[in-house]
Write a protein that holds these residues in place. Sequence first.
Motif: not given
Lengths: 422, 422
Positions: A265-268, A286
């Motif tokens: 997951n790429i979160g920021k 992420g």
Amino acid sequence: MKTKVNQVKTWLNENRGRGAKLLQLMVQENSTRGNESGAQAIVIEKCRQLGLELDIWEIGDEDLKNHPAFSCDRHNFEGNPNVVAVLKGTGGGKSIILNGHIDVVPVGDSKNWTHDPFSGHIEDGKLYGRGATDMKGGSAALLLAIESLIKTGIKLKGDVIFQSVIEEESGGAGTLAAVLRGYHADGAIIPEPTNMKIFPKQQGSMWFRIKVKGRAAHGGTRYEGVSAIEKSVRVIERLQQLEKDRNARITDPLFNSIPIPIPINIGKINSGEWPSSVPDLAFIEGRMGVAPDETIPSAKEEMENSLQELNQTDEWFRENPLQIEWFGGRWIPGSLESDHRLIKELSASFQEIIGEVPVIEASPWGTDGGILSSVGNTPVVVFGPGITETAHDANEHIVLEDLYVASEIIALTIMKWCGVSN
Amino acid sequence: MKTKVNQVKTWLNENRGRGAKLLQLMVQENSTRGNESGAQAIVIEKCRQLGLELDIWEIGDEDLKNHPAFSCDRHNFEGNPNVVAVLKGTGGGKSIILNGHIDVVPVGDSKNWTHDPFSGHIEDGKLYGRGATDMKGGSAALLLAIESLIKTGIKLKGDVIFQSVIEEESGGAGTLAAVLRGYHADGAIIPEPTNMKIFPKQQGSMWFRIKVKGRAAHGGTRYEGVSAIEKSVRVIERLQQLEKDRNARITDPLFNSIPIPIPINIGKINSGEWPSSVPDLAFIEGRMGVAPDETIPSAKEEMENSLQELNQTDEWFRENPLQIEWFGGRWIPGSLESDHRLIKELSASFQEIIGEVPVIEASPWGTDGGILSSVGNTPVVVFGPGITETAHDANEHIVLEDLYVASEIIALTIMKWCGVSN
């Protein structure tokens, strides 16, 4: 035993409102990281009322910080304690840890919430708010189950060790502290939001931060610079490919119905300071999923190698290599054989209450189960009433009926696991 | 006239050190937005020494704020004045505005700088620092040219109106304020960093902010959410395509040697709060170039239509449309015919000093020229000694030789333009 089980079920049916009220109070206390004390106070008061043996302490001693499984970028734990509450057994039975985390993730864009994220608003049998599903609902189910056993006069043989820990969302320092304080058991249930599925295996995960360099220039001559944002798109594509490759290797049938068993997951992303300058720096943060049969170091190495390949094939990255840092959260994967007695008894209880065979899968996220099992040597199963899809989302909520039913299943499992004295 | 020109050239050759020293003092004063006063103080002191008529004022009155060309998100101008200094002519000549901006863009990642960004360090004939090229070097060249005329006793017929304005990097409120205060002229030179090229046409530009929605979810079940970062990649690709389409239409030969005549620069992106959550919101900020023959509203409309198309073709954006906002900086494009007398006299002076025909091109960025010409009715040419490529970049610098030569060319052009009394 049958009579006792019926007494418990009857009590739970008559006292559902207690579960809803308790959860509402817990949700109304914002317990994002660093603000856990208010919600813990609700838990402590409940445990006190139940007459449990309370152990309340601020984590963060040297033993914890020096432990190899400690992964945490928080320095101040003052005023936001861990809570353990024990219902002592009469002896001769198996002990059980019931573990829930009190910390919740940030609310995101609060405009996306219909009600205040900490309202605890109840409508159409659902209770809304950050943490309702992940996982104050699970903890409330545990406490309601314990209360039902106490109120119906059940005497358990084995100990029940209820834990309300901090820091699960940031890497499990709370549960690790509880393990290091000496809390072990013959089995553990973690009621994370599994949609009432049973998870014998838990995915591990860890956080990464990738530094992407560019070269600044005036936006009007952007061809003189190298955009850290454009280069970041290359990195994002690489991570998407890596996710695809890693998931193609997963053959465990417990993952059969999960679209992406171990997501990256790429979160920021943050890049740039000025609209008309070419950005010279970007940070991508992420979370990388780790398969239950994989180790954290081998997963890290795979991502590092993948980025290294990009460093070698891309002309710009050859001169300005990507840098990766593993920071903050880390959740050790966990795995219990599907025919373990704990799984069997939980499954049997599920079937007895619901009348259906439970779905048994691998968890799509890391839990504190990895620490409980790998550091605490405690067999762990993850099973809870929350809705996986609403965890971390706006309008997070739980179906209260599921909370009540989970309480029944857990109460029944505790009775079977710990044993009941006559 | 020939003798007088030679006197000026001789004086400039003998007093190059004054230009370097002045620029160094100007660069050593950090004049990023809101901090312009220190550098303006250096300019004011220089103008005072030269005996110019000074006009120093804080901009921001109602006339300015209500003007349709006002585009500015700054509210406080206190303590950071605009400066205009006039060398009155004897009468009967043409007047000239010499306009430079004192504000500089942020330094970016200071680790990329070899010397402190405000050192004014001189090495190998180059002066380093934020603003050295864009455009304190240009302003120093103007002041050195004026000084040479005064020191050699030249009496000009037309007025020379030197301007040191704020806010150029954020949309030109400083120059607009000078126009509204009544400063007009028969011609204007803006010594932005053109690599000693002559720009009769200036590209316009404006800033945009695009809001991209996603749907949050836990990173472990990221397939339940919609990543605002992944959706932003679609927007970035769309902007890249729009840039390609717009530039394919540019046929003006003044743009022949410019790789991307009117770039769309993506300068900033921010998305996400938590590594293991799917981000539900992203903001993309950038700068859109506007061709000299184009209007700001028609360029805006083209981008809005392009995003609207994406809103219609992408399933997610259909339900969650992209939102665009035009904020902060806006530079009106400017255009002067290439055979205008100002261009001719500047070109002739260039050839006289350097011995070569100047390169005449269109500017790759917006300048305050658009406001001077469209609001102030003053014909504008942009020509200066700075290095386009180092503007807004780390290790920004100027070649001091170019500064001295530009001073000579500008001094000569002033003499021709304003006329010299006997």
